[in-house]
Write a protein that holds these residues in place. Sequence first.
Motif, PDB file in Angstrom:
ATOM      1  N   GLU A  59      13.262  39.983  33.504  1.00  0.00           N
ATOM      2  CA  GLU A  59      14.427  40.558  32.816  1.00  0.00           C
ATOM      3  C   GLU A  59      13.957  41.359  31.605  1.00  0.00           C
ATOM      4  N   GLU A 108      17.749  42.789  26.078  1.00  0.00           N
ATOM      5  CA  GLU A 108      19.133  42.609  26.490  1.00  0.00           C
ATOM      6  C   GLU A 108      19.534  41.147  26.366  1.00  0.00           C
ATOM      7  N   CYS A 129      27.014  33.810  22.059  1.00  0.00           N
ATOM      8  CA  CYS A 129      27.225  34.704  23.203  1.00  0.00           C
ATOM      9  C   CYS A 129      26.381  34.282  24.393  1.00  0.00           C
ATOM     10  N   ILE A 130      25.139  33.932  24.143  1.00  0.00           N
ATOM     11  CA  ILE A 130      24.254  33.504  25.230  1.00  0.00           C
ATOM     12  C   ILE A 130      24.772  32.212  25.841  1.00  0.00           C
ATOM     13  N   ARG A 162      27.961  32.937  27.660  1.00  0.00           N
ATOM     14  CA  ARG A 162      27.770  34.024  28.635  1.00  0.00           C
ATOM     15  C   ARG A 162      28.846  35.096  28.468  1.00  0.00           C
ATOM     16  N   ASP A 163      29.146  35.376  27.208  1.00  0.00           N
ATOM     17  CA  ASP A 163      30.156  36.390  26.851  1.00  0.00           C
ATOM     18  C   ASP A 163      29.430  37.553  26.182  1.00  0.00           C
ATOM     19  N   TYR A 164      28.695  38.308  26.965  1.00  0.00           N
ATOM     20  CA  TYR A 164      27.817  39.327  26.423  1.00  0.00           C
ATOM     21  C   TYR A 164      28.557  40.542  25.888  1.00  0.00           C
ATOM     22  N   GLN A 220      21.840  39.482  27.703  1.00  0.00           N
ATOM     23  CA  GLN A 220      22.154  38.832  28.980  1.00  0.00           C
ATOM     24  C   GLN A 220      20.906  38.422  29.759  1.00  0.00           C
ATOM     25  N   SER A 221      19.722  38.804  29.270  1.00  0.00           N
ATOM     26  CA  SER A 221      18.461  38.423  29.916  1.00  0.00           C
ATOM     27  C   SER A 221      18.012  37.016  29.515  1.00  0.00           C
TER      28      SER A 221
END
Length: 124
Positions: free
Chosen positions: A54, A58, A15-16, A19-21, A60-61
């Motif tokens: 960030e 999370e 996911c990281i 970038r598909d959070y 996405q951080s």
Amino acid sequence: MITPKTQTAIAVLKCIYARDYGTCIKQCTLTEGQMRVLLTQLTNAGLIILKEKEHPLEIQSYIPAKRAMEISLLDILEATGEHLNCNRPITEQFDAQYGRAAQKLGIINQIARIYLKEITLTDL
């Protein structure tokens, strides 16, 4: 063969990197504490980096620390302190989920099972 924690670590890393959070957050069933531990382990191992200013809980951080092709299953196992379960045959579901990697892991699994079968109680 791959423990649930390792499967989760793989999913979080994917996911990281992708970038598909949204998809990852839906799939993750970790508690806040478990997520904190996992993200810290992956960061300490140099697999991901926390962006400046960030929130560390999370997904996405975080950004990738290396290219995806430079991260091995061994890196993930060492980062998380996990292991491979070689005491069961590979399932079709595992094979479908991990494709080419499942083939290599299947060989490891088969060899480990052969050697484990040769170790008797009297050897221990």
